[in-house]
Scaffold this active site. Structure first.
Site, PDB file in Angstrom:
ATOM      1  N   HIS A 135      30.226  -9.666  59.026  1.00 16.65           N
ATOM      2  CA  HIS A 135      29.938  -8.548  58.123  1.00 16.65           C
ATOM      3  C   HIS A 135      31.234  -7.750  57.992  1.00 16.65           C
ATOM      4  O   HIS A 135      32.051  -7.723  58.920  1.00 16.65           O
ATOM      5  CB  HIS A 135      28.842  -7.694  58.765  1.00 16.65           C
ATOM      6  N   LYS A 238      17.609  -1.393  62.003  1.00 19.78           N
ATOM      7  CA  LYS A 238      17.276  -2.802  61.751  1.00 19.78           C
ATOM      8  C   LYS A 238      16.270  -3.332  62.771  1.00 19.78           C
ATOM      9  O   LYS A 238      15.972  -4.515  62.819  1.00 19.78           O
ATOM     10  CB  LYS A 238      18.550  -3.648  61.794  1.00 19.78           C
TER      11      LYS A 238
HETATM   12  N1  7TS Z   1      26.757  -6.329  61.242  1.00 22.99           N
HETATM   13  C1  7TS Z   1      25.828  -7.084  60.667  1.00 22.99           C
HETATM   14  C2  7TS Z   1      25.671  -8.510  61.073  1.00 22.99           C
HETATM   15  C3  7TS Z   1      24.996  -6.522  59.690  1.00 22.99           C
HETATM   16  O1  7TS Z   1      24.057  -7.282  59.133  1.00 22.99           O
HETATM   17  C4  7TS Z   1      25.165  -5.177  59.320  1.00 22.99           C
HETATM   18  C5  7TS Z   1      24.366  -4.556  58.201  1.00 22.99           C
HETATM   19  C6  7TS Z   1      26.130  -4.430  59.987  1.00 22.99           C
HETATM   20  C7  7TS Z   1      26.921  -5.043  60.928  1.00 22.99           C
HETATM   21  C8  7TS Z   1      26.331  -2.983  59.716  1.00 22.99           C
HETATM   22  O2  7TS Z   1      25.245  -2.267  60.199  1.00 22.99           O
HETATM   23  P1  7TS Z   1      25.135  -0.695  59.968  1.00 22.99           P
HETATM   24  O3  7TS Z   1      23.770  -0.367  60.449  1.00 22.99           O
HETATM   25  O4  7TS Z   1      26.214  -0.060  60.776  1.00 22.99           O
HETATM   26  O5  7TS Z   1      25.317  -0.484  58.501  1.00 22.99           O
HETATM   27  N2  7TS Z   1      23.855  -5.486  57.284  1.00 22.99           N
HETATM   28  C9  7TS Z   1      23.298  -5.214  56.093  1.00 22.99           C
HETATM   29  C10 7TS Z   1      22.762  -6.201  55.244  1.00 22.99           C
HETATM   30  O6  7TS Z   1      22.735  -7.396  55.512  1.00 22.99           O
HETATM   31  N3  7TS Z   1      22.284  -5.618  54.128  1.00 22.99           N
HETATM   32  O7  7TS Z   1      22.484  -4.295  54.227  1.00 22.99           O
HETATM   33  C11 7TS Z   1      23.100  -4.036  55.437  1.00 22.99           C
END
Ligand code: 7TS
Length: 418
Positions: A135, A238
């Site tokens: 990501h 999540k």
């Molecule tokens: N790493 C992974 C594997 C993720 O899927 C996400 C967010 C993040 C890091 C970042 O997470 P955050 O909570 O700090 O934003 N993924 C996604 C997605 O797949 N669609 O929207 C956000």
């Protein structure tokens, strides 16, 4: 307070209808149709227990923590620290001092990159290894260090099924490799990476490893001691918890040696204009008033998740994945991207002659929520020669009937474009 199994009472029988009743939003309509929520990799919905914990906190216990000696401040502090203990138990950390509350996975990774950089862990020419399926939040923090410190970013390649090529990983390691940061479960492909092996290989060379667990914690039982990783980052939203809260786990001996990420209140022991001494971990890394209710809400989400047996959650989601993969594969012109042997319930796909954005927009009129785009994994999407996919991502409250509706709506979409 000791958090024990008995804190969670008896394990609930896995019954998807009962689970759905725990999530008020799942009974709403969208565009005149019952909501079919298949965007769980972006964020999951919240059960009553989490919503009510948040509401209860603001109604009865709201105060700033670790500061006042008054009653409410003590209650709020106790609740917040109880949540930290729940996280510790949830991922089987050795100590609650290894649990740093952050804004989410993104902040957790940035904290590690920034703090290690400040500690001069990296010199010009030192290498950080990531993978091709990261990501953006596990790419950019290291690129910022590349610009600042002149580090070199190396990338573990993947095969056409969307699996890491493990043999290539070890070949990338050199005496200049100072850090490895890899995603546990891919948000775009669903691939579950062999992170334990990655940790073992890196540790042979004394290289610390961070795992991005954003897509893992709602679906797999996480045991950081068993994984052996040095850092593990994840997001509350999540895993049925609130937004704006997440966790960075770090091994105590590493965190002790790392300088603070941000300066401010809470993270200090004594301050003068000449010299400041820092608080113990984890507080050294938690400057300012934290997301108190977020932490407490995350604790409630953990209670919720722990009321089930993870093996059952996994078994059920695998059933959904198998069912969905079969149903969607049978649709003419539809191609699934990401066919790893070890995969979580995420299905990315493209359809001949229909742009993913059109797919998303049209099926939204049927009340179906999926994600379209590059999913913040642009290098990965490009690896497959694409600019976007449509992605259905599942949680334990989804049903096969919802996958049927997705398939019907996709067939309707294809017909419109013919
Ligand atoms: N790493 C992974 C594997 C993720 O899927 C996400 C967010 C993040 C890091 C970042 O997470 P955050 O909570 O700090 O934003 N993924 C996604 C997605 O797949 N669609 O929207 C956000």
């Amino acid at each position: 307070m000791e958090v024990t199994e008995s804190t969670y009472g008896k394990t609930r029988i896995f019954d998807v209808e009962k689970i759905r009743n725990d999530f008020p939003i799942l009974s709403r309509e969208v565009n005149g149709k019952p909501l079919v929520y298949l965007d769980n990799a972006a964020t999951t919905q919240k059960p009553y227990s989490v919503i009510e914990t948040i509401s209860h906190y603001y109604k009865f216990n709201n105060a700033n923590i670790h500061r006042g000696l008054h009653f409410l401040s003590e209650v709020a502090t106790e609740e917040y620290e109880k949540a930290r203990l729940k996280v510790k138990e949830f991922i089987n950390a050795l100590s609650a001092s290894e649990i740093i509350f952050v804004r989410g996975t993104t902040e957790g990774i940035n904290l590690v990159a920034e703090s290690l950089s400040r500690k001069n862990h990296f010199e010009e020419g030192d290498e950080v290894i990531i993978s091709h399926m990261e990501h953006h939040s596990n790419i950019i923090p290291w690129q910022l260090l590349r610009d600042e410190k002149g580090i070199v970013l190396k990338v573990i390649p993947i095969n056409d099924k969307g699996e890491l090529i493990l043999e290539e990983f070890e070949k990338l390691i050199t005496p200049k490799t100072k850090f490895v940061s890899v995603v546990h479960v891919s948000n775009t492909l669903g691939t579950v990476n062999p992170v334990k092996e990655i940790v073992d290989i890196a540790h042979k060379y004394d290289i610390p490893v961070l795992l991005d667990g954003a897509q893992a914690t709602a679906h797999l039982k996480i045991d950081v001691q068993d994984l052996g990783c040095d850092f593990y980052a994840f997001s509350g939203h999540k895993m049925f918890g609130p937004t704006g809260i997440g966790v960075l786990y770090g091994k105590a001996e590493l965190l002790e040696e790392m300088p603070p990420y941000q300066g401010g209140g809470e993270m200090i022991r004594e301050v003068s204009f000449e010299k400041t001494t820092y608080n113990d971990i984890p507080h050294k890394f938690e400057a300012g008033t934290p997301n108190i209710v977020g932490g407490i809400g995350l604790g409630a989400a953990i209670d919720y998740l722990r009321s089930f047996n993870f093996t059952e959650i996994h078994r059920y989601e695998q059933e959904l994945l198998k069912y969905g993969t079969k149903l969607l594969s049978d649709i003419e012109g539809l191609k699934i991207i990401g066919k790893a042997e070890n995969k979580n319930a995420v299905i990315s796909f493209v359809i001949d002659g229909v742009h993913p954005y059109d797919i998303g927009t049209i099926i939204d009129t049927d009340g179906i929520a999926i994600r379209t785009g590059h999913h913040c994994t642009q290098p990965l999407i490009e690896r497959f020669g694409l600019t976007a996919t449509a992605r259905a991502s599942f949680a334990m409250y989804n049903k096969k009937e919802e996958i049927d509706k997705l398939a019907e709506s996709l067939i309707r979409t294809i017909k419109m474009f013919k």
